[in-house]
Write a protein that holds these residues in place. Structure first.
Motif, PDB file in Angstrom:
ATOM      1  N   UNK A  95       0.826  -1.209   0.000  1.00 54.24           N
ATOM      2  CA  UNK A  95       0.000   0.000   0.000  1.00 54.24           C
ATOM      3  C   UNK A  95       0.862   1.261   0.000  1.00 54.24           C
ATOM      4  N   UNK A  96       1.947   1.239   0.754  1.00 51.51           N
ATOM      5  CA  UNK A  96       2.856   2.387   0.800  1.00 51.51           C
ATOM      6  C   UNK A  96       3.485   2.644  -0.566  1.00 51.51           C
ATOM      7  N   UNK A  97       3.877   1.566  -1.259  1.00 50.17           N
ATOM      8  CA  UNK A  97       4.495   1.714  -2.577  1.00 50.17           C
ATOM      9  C   UNK A  97       3.504   2.271  -3.592  1.00 50.17           C
ATOM     10  N   UNK A  98       2.281   1.794  -3.551  1.00 50.51           N
ATOM     11  CA  UNK A  98       1.265   2.293  -4.473  1.00 50.51           C
ATOM     12  C   UNK A  98       0.966   3.759  -4.201  1.00 50.51           C
ATOM     13  N   UNK A  99       0.871   4.131  -2.928  1.00 49.60           N
ATOM     14  CA  UNK A  99       0.609   5.527  -2.579  1.00 49.60           C
ATOM     15  C   UNK A  99       1.756   6.425  -3.014  1.00 49.60           C
ATOM     16  N   UNK A 130      13.330   2.657 -26.307  1.00 50.39           N
ATOM     17  CA  UNK A 130      13.562   1.668 -27.349  1.00 50.39           C
ATOM     18  C   UNK A 130      12.348   0.738 -27.418  1.00 50.39           C
ATOM     19  N   UNK A 131      11.964   0.253 -28.607  1.00 50.49           N
ATOM     20  CA  UNK A 131      10.842  -0.686 -28.706  1.00 50.49           C
ATOM     21  C   UNK A 131      10.995  -1.910 -27.805  1.00 50.49           C
ATOM     22  N   UNK A 132      12.231  -2.355 -27.601  1.00 49.34           N
ATOM     23  CA  UNK A 132      12.445  -3.508 -26.727  1.00 49.34           C
ATOM     24  C   UNK A 132      11.979  -3.221 -25.304  1.00 49.34           C
ATOM     25  N   UNK A 133      12.054  -1.958 -24.900  1.00 48.07           N
ATOM     26  CA  UNK A 133      11.596  -1.580 -23.565  1.00 48.07           C
ATOM     27  C   UNK A 133      10.110  -1.850 -23.415  1.00 48.07           C
ATOM     28  N   UNK A 134       9.342  -1.525 -24.463  1.00 47.88           N
ATOM     29  CA  UNK A 134       7.897  -1.758 -24.415  1.00 47.88           C
ATOM     30  C   UNK A 134       7.590  -3.245 -24.318  1.00 47.88           C
ATOM     31  N   UNK A 135       8.387  -4.054 -25.016  1.00 42.95           N
ATOM     32  CA  UNK A 135       8.159  -5.499 -24.947  1.00 42.95           C
ATOM     33  C   UNK A 135       8.485  -6.038 -23.548  1.00 42.95           C
ATOM     34  N   UNK A 136       9.509  -5.468 -22.939  1.00 42.99           N
ATOM     35  CA  UNK A 136       9.841  -5.860 -21.567  1.00 42.99           C
ATOM     36  C   UNK A 136       8.718  -5.478 -20.613  1.00 42.99           C
ATOM     37  N   UNK A 137       8.187  -4.277 -20.781  1.00 44.19           N
ATOM     38  CA  UNK A 137       7.076  -3.837 -19.935  1.00 44.19           C
ATOM     39  C   UNK A 137       5.870  -4.761 -20.104  1.00 44.19           C
ATOM     40  N   UNK A 138       5.651  -5.221 -21.319  1.00 44.65           N
ATOM     41  CA  UNK A 138       4.540  -6.136 -21.560  1.00 44.65           C
ATOM     42  C   UNK A 138       4.766  -7.462 -20.837  1.00 44.65           C
ATOM     43  N   UNK A 139       5.973  -7.981 -20.903  1.00 46.05           N
ATOM     44  CA  UNK A 139       6.277  -9.258 -20.247  1.00 46.05           C
ATOM     45  C   UNK A 139       6.178  -9.153 -18.737  1.00 46.05           C
ATOM     46  N   UNK A 140       6.343  -7.933 -18.205  1.00 48.85           N
ATOM     47  CA  UNK A 140       6.260  -7.718 -16.762  1.00 48.85           C
ATOM     48  C   UNK A 140       4.836  -7.388 -16.308  1.00 48.85           C
ATOM     49  N   UNK A 169       7.188   7.561 -16.513  1.00 50.07           N
ATOM     50  CA  UNK A 169       7.394   8.539 -15.447  1.00 50.07           C
ATOM     51  C   UNK A 169       7.856   7.864 -14.164  1.00 50.07           C
ATOM     52  N   UNK A 170       7.225   6.742 -13.836  1.00 46.28           N
ATOM     53  CA  UNK A 170       7.606   6.031 -12.616  1.00 46.28           C
ATOM     54  C   UNK A 170       9.010   5.446 -12.731  1.00 46.28           C
ATOM     55  N   UNK A 180       5.982  -0.777 -10.685  1.00 47.91           N
ATOM     56  CA  UNK A 180       5.195  -0.107 -11.720  1.00 47.91           C
ATOM     57  C   UNK A 180       3.988  -0.956 -12.091  1.00 47.91           C
ATOM     58  N   UNK A 181       4.208  -2.247 -12.294  1.00 47.94           N
ATOM     59  CA  UNK A 181       3.110  -3.151 -12.637  1.00 47.94           C
ATOM     60  C   UNK A 181       2.068  -3.189 -11.526  1.00 47.94           C
TER      61      UNK A 181
END
Length: 231
Positions: A95-99, A130-140, A169-170, A180-181
């Motif tokens: 909860x602290x991390x989300x806040x 980089x596009x690879x960053x978006x793919x990493x975010x998707x996998x996470x 931003x995060x 972030x997820x």
């Protein structure tokens, strides 16, 4: 005392007392010559301990704590209690991390996407990653783009672009991918930043209430353990 005598103090039924007895909430119960259960002040305190423990641990774990206590395995009972505190501490940290993530978001919202969904390259260009960053975010589990049925290419609609903007931003603020997820999942479930803020307040109230319930349960169990030692 009869089952109804124990029940009256808590507004329960005599059948509930018999059910708790059969579940192992009480120490061994004596019976009269006619077969009726007879309870003592020790049983009354066991019931108080169980009901108080139930408020912080839930019904099943409270039963397990009382069973362990009644068979003399206090180590197992303490382990169950410690587990609940570890779980509560972890939830409080979540909860602290989300806040904190909510507080670190910029007050200036990104411009909404107009027209068709963006491709991987277009969104990467928009964010400066980089596009690879978006793919990493998707996998996470941070992004959930749609797929073109014919080509299998990723398409990022307004919601995905918003999530990607928040993730960027995060990440710039030093948040780990897991955090972030976690934040975005809470944001989606709450229905937006304003709703999430209200949700966080309610979450904090629930954590505080459970902490108090755990303390109340511990106090009643301690009183029960003291009586057990005296018998």
């Amino acid at each position: 005392m009869r089952p109804i005598d124990l029940a009256r103090e808590h507004g329960l039924s005599a059948q509930a007392i018999r059910n708790y007895d059969d579940a192992g909430v009480f120490p061994p119960t004596q019976r009269s010559e006619s077969g009726y259960r007879r309870y003592t002040p020790l049983h009354a305190q066991a019931l108080r301990a169980f009901l108080a423990l139930r408020g912080g641990h839930g019904h099943q774990r409270a039963i397990e704590i009382m069973r362990a206590t009644n068979r003399g395995d206090t180590e197992a009972a303490y382990r169950l209690i410690d587990t609940a505190h570890v779980e509560l501490l972890a939830e409080r940290g979540t909860r602290t991390e989300v806040a904190a993530a909510l507080g670190s978001l910029s007050t200036s919202a990104p411009a909404p996407v107009q027209g068709r969904p963006l491709t991987v390259g277009e969104l990467a260009h928009r964010l400066g990653v980089h596009p690879a960053t978006l793919r990493t975010w998707e996998s996470e589990g941070i992004l959930h783009p749609e797929r073109d049925r014919a080509t299998g290419y990723r398409h990022y609609g307004p919601d995905s672009v918003r999530d990607a903007e928040i993730a960027r931003q995060l990440r710039r603020g030093g948040y780990r991918l897991r955090q972030v997820a976690q934040f975005l999942e809470s944001l989606r479930e709450a229905g937006g930043a304003d709703a999430l803020s209200a949700f966080l307040d309610s979450w904090q109230e629930r954590l505080t209430l459970r902490s108090r319930n755990l303390l109340a349960g511990a106090a009643q169990l301690d009183a029960y353990l003291t009586l057990l030692q005296q018998t």
